[in-house]
Design a protein around this motif. Structure first.
Motif, mmCIF file in Angstrom:
data_model
loop_
_atom_site.group_PDB
_atom_site.id
_atom_site.type_symbol
_atom_site.label_atom_id
_atom_site.label_comp_id
_atom_site.label_asym_id
_atom_site.label_seq_id
_atom_site.Cartn_x
_atom_site.Cartn_y
_atom_site.Cartn_z
ATOM 1 N N ALA A 99 0.840 -1.208 0.000
ATOM 2 C CA ALA A 99 0.000 0.000 0.000
ATOM 3 C C ALA A 99 0.871 1.253 0.000
ATOM 4 N N LYS A 100 2.040 1.183 0.679
ATOM 5 C CA LYS A 100 2.898 2.368 0.784
ATOM 6 C C LYS A 100 3.564 2.708 -0.540
ATOM 7 N N TYR A 101 4.067 1.688 -1.226
ATOM 8 C CA TYR A 101 4.950 1.984 -2.364
ATOM 9 C C TYR A 101 4.485 1.433 -3.707
ATOM 10 N N VAL A 111 5.623 12.639 13.324
ATOM 11 C CA VAL A 111 4.968 11.854 14.368
ATOM 12 C C VAL A 111 3.655 11.323 13.800
ATOM 13 N N ASP A 112 3.441 10.010 13.937
ATOM 14 C CA ASP A 112 2.270 9.349 13.340
ATOM 15 C C ASP A 112 1.278 8.941 14.430
ATOM 16 N N PHE A 113 0.016 9.157 14.128
ATOM 17 C CA PHE A 113 -1.045 8.967 15.132
ATOM 18 C C PHE A 113 -2.189 8.115 14.591
ATOM 19 N N ILE A 138 -0.419 7.827 19.846
ATOM 20 C CA ILE A 138 0.782 7.947 19.016
ATOM 21 C C ILE A 138 1.204 6.560 18.545
ATOM 22 N N ASN A 139 1.437 6.418 17.249
ATOM 23 C CA ASN A 139 1.922 5.142 16.719
ATOM 24 C C ASN A 139 3.438 5.121 16.702
ATOM 25 N N GLU A 140 4.061 6.115 16.073
ATOM 26 C CA GLU A 140 5.521 6.094 16.031
ATOM 27 C C GLU A 140 6.089 7.466 15.717
ATOM 28 N N VAL A 141 7.413 7.576 15.934
ATOM 29 C CA VAL A 141 8.148 8.810 15.658
ATOM 30 C C VAL A 141 9.233 8.461 14.641
#
Ligand SMILES: Nc1ncnc2c1ncn2[C@@H]1O[C@H](COP(=O)(O)OP(=O)(O)O)[C@@H](O)[C@H]1O
Ligand SMILES: [Mg+2]
Length: 383
Positions: free
Chosen positions: A270-272, A312-314, A328-331
Motif C-alpha cells: 500500500a505504501k509503495y 509523528v504518526d497517530f 501515538i503510533n511512532e516517531v
C-alpha cells in the motif's frame, strides 16, 4: 565555509544498507534539488547497499524513471575521516585533496541511517549534521523504547506486549501469550519487528492460529517483536521542525492517510506499490483536533529528545469509553523527502516550501553546539 565563494559545503548522504535504499535515493534527489546553489555547494555522497561510500557518477538519476527505482552502485570510493581535525572525506585511491565539509545531511532511512549509527560516525568525525543525535535516532527506531519514553512523558499509546528473543520464546512455547494477555489485547493484533520500517515484517493477525507465523516473520527481521492491540481510527501524521533560533519546536498542519476500501492497513504494498491510499494534506480536522495533534507531536519530539525534524504518526479514533482518543503510533527521525512524501507536503501546506525546509534543517544543524557530554543537571537541557 569550505565551499567556493564562501558557500556552505553540504554533504548529502543517501542510499545505504537498509531495505529503504531506493526511497533514500529519491528523498536525496528532492533535497539536492531544493538546496539553493547560491548558498550551498553540495557534495552528493552515495552509500551502496553493501555499505561502500562513493562519490557517485554525476549522471546518476535520483528519481523513479519508468518505474525503475534508483540505486547507488558505484563511483569514486571515499571514506569519512574519523579524526575531527579532518572534517570531511578522502578518496580511497589517495588522489585529489581532502573534501572538506561544513555540514552533513544524512538523507537515510532505516537501519544504518536513521538508527543512530551514522549519527555516531558523524559525532566521531566532528561534523555537524541534520536531524536527531545518536540517542533519539536509536530510541525512535526501536518501537519498544519509543513506547517507554512516550509513556514516561504521559503521552497516549496503545496496549502492547514486547517479546524479547521471540524466536527462542516461540520454540519454547508456541502459544507465546497466555489467555489473559490475549484477552486483554483482543483481535486483531499487529505483530511487528521492534526495529524496522516501511511495514517490513509486520502482520495483522485476525485469528490466534496465525500468531506463531506472524511472530516468526517479525523475528526474522528483529529478534525483538512487539505485539500491539489494534487501535481503531484515522491515520494522521504531523511534521515537527526545530524552532528557528533554537526556539521551541513547531508543528506543521497534520495530514491524513485514507486507505481505499479493501486495504486493511498501510502495508509495504500500500505504501509503495499499489494505488491503495489517498492523502489529505492538510487533514480534514477541526481546529481543536489540529491543535491537539500538533501539541502531541511537539511533546513526542521533546520526549524522544529529537533534534531538527521528526514526523509523528497517530491514530485518531474513539477510546473504549466512546470519547475521542489520540494515540501515538511512532516517531520517524528521518521521514521521507520524496516529491510525494508527507513531510515536505505538510510543511508546504503550512507555508514552508521545500527550499525553506532544507534551509531550516541546515540552520538547525549548525545552530546549537551538540553537547559532547550530558548537559549539567540544572534543568537547562536543550528543549
Ligand atoms: N496498533 C495498530 N493499530 C492499527 N493499525 C496499525 C497498528 N500498528 C500498525 N498499524 C498499521 O500498520 C502500518 C505500519 O505500522 P508502523 O508501526 O507504522 O510500522 P513502520 O515503522 O514499518 O511504518 C500503520 O501505518 C498502520 O496502517
Ligand atoms: Mg509507520
Amino acid at each position: 565555509m569550505s565551499g567556493q565563494a564562501g558557500k556552505l559545503r553540504v554533504g548529502v548522504v543517501f542510499g545505504g544498507r537498509s531495505a529503504e535504499h531506493p526511497i533514500s535515493c529519491v528523498s536525496a534527489g528532492s533535497a539536492l534539488a531544493a538546496l539553493d546553489p547560491d548558498r550551498y555547494e553540495v557534495v552528493p555522497v552515495g552509500i551502496t547497499r553493501d555499505g561502500g561510500w562513493v562519490l557517485p557518477d554525476p549522471a546518476l538519476r535520483l528519481a523513479i524513471v519508468d518505474g525503475v527505482l534508483p540505486e547507488v552502485t558505484g563511483g569514486t570510493a571515499v571514506t569519512l575521516v574519523g579524526d575531527p581535525a579532518g572534517r570531511g572525506l578522502v578518496r580511497l585511491d589517495g588522489a585529489g585533496p581532502r573534501i572538506e565539509l561544513d555540514v552533513v545531511f544524512p538523507v537515510l532511512h532505516g537501519a544504518y541511517g536513521e538508527d543512530g549509527t551514522i549519527q555516531g560516525l558523524l559525532e566521531m568525525s566532528g561534523l555537524p549534521y541534520v536531524g536527531s543525535g545518536v540517542f533519539a535516532s536509536a530510541a525512535s527506531m526501536d518501537k519498544e523504547f519509543t513506547k517507554k519514553l512516550l509513556a514516561a512523558a504521559g503521552l497516549p499509546q496503545g496496549d502492547h506486549v514486547v517479546l524479547r528473543d521471540a524466536a527462542g520464546a516461540l520454540s519454547a512455547d508456541p502459544s507465546l501469550l497466555d489467555e489473559a494477555a490475549r484477552e486483554r489485547l483482543g483481535l486483531p493484533v499487529f505483530v511487528k519487528p521492534s526495529r524496522a520500517g516501511s511495514s517490513i515484517g509486520i502482520s495483522r493477525v485476525t485469528d490466534w492460529a496465525q500468531f506463531p507465523e506472524a511472530v516468526a516473520a517479525a523475528a526474522a527481521v528483529d529478534p525483538k517483536v512487539v505485539v500491539e492491540a489494534a487501535v481503531p481510527g484515522r491515520e494522521i501524521e504531523c511534521g515537527v521542525l526545530a524552532g528557528p533560533g533554537g526556539g521551541p519546536p513547531e508543528a506543521s498542519l497534520p495530514a491524513e492517510i485514507r486507505l481505499r476500501p479493501g486495504t486493511d492497513w498501510y502495508d509495504f504494498t500500500a505504501k509503495y506499490l499499489a494505488d491503495a491510499a489517498e492523502f489529505d494534506v492538510p487533514a480534514g480536522l477541526t481546529l481543536e483536533q489540529t491543535r491537539a495533534v500538533q501539541a502531541a507531536a511537539c511533546r513526542a519530539y521533546l520526549a524522544m529528545d529529537c533534534q531538527g525534524l521528526a514526523r509523528v504518526d497517530f491514530f485518531l479514533g474513539a477510546g473504549p469509553d466512546g470519547a475521542e482518543r489520540l494515540v501515538i503510533n511512532e516517531v520517524n527521525t528521518m521521514p521521507g523527502f520524496t516529491p510525494i512524501s508527507m513531510f515536505p507536503r505538510m510543511w508546504a501546506a503550512s507555508g514552508v516550501d521545500f527550499a525553506g525546509l532544507v534551509d531550516r534543517l541546515v540552520e538547525a544543524a549548525l545552530a546549537p553546539a551538540r553537547p559532547a557530554v550530558v548537559p549539567a543537571l540544572d534543568g537547562g537541557a536543550r528543549a
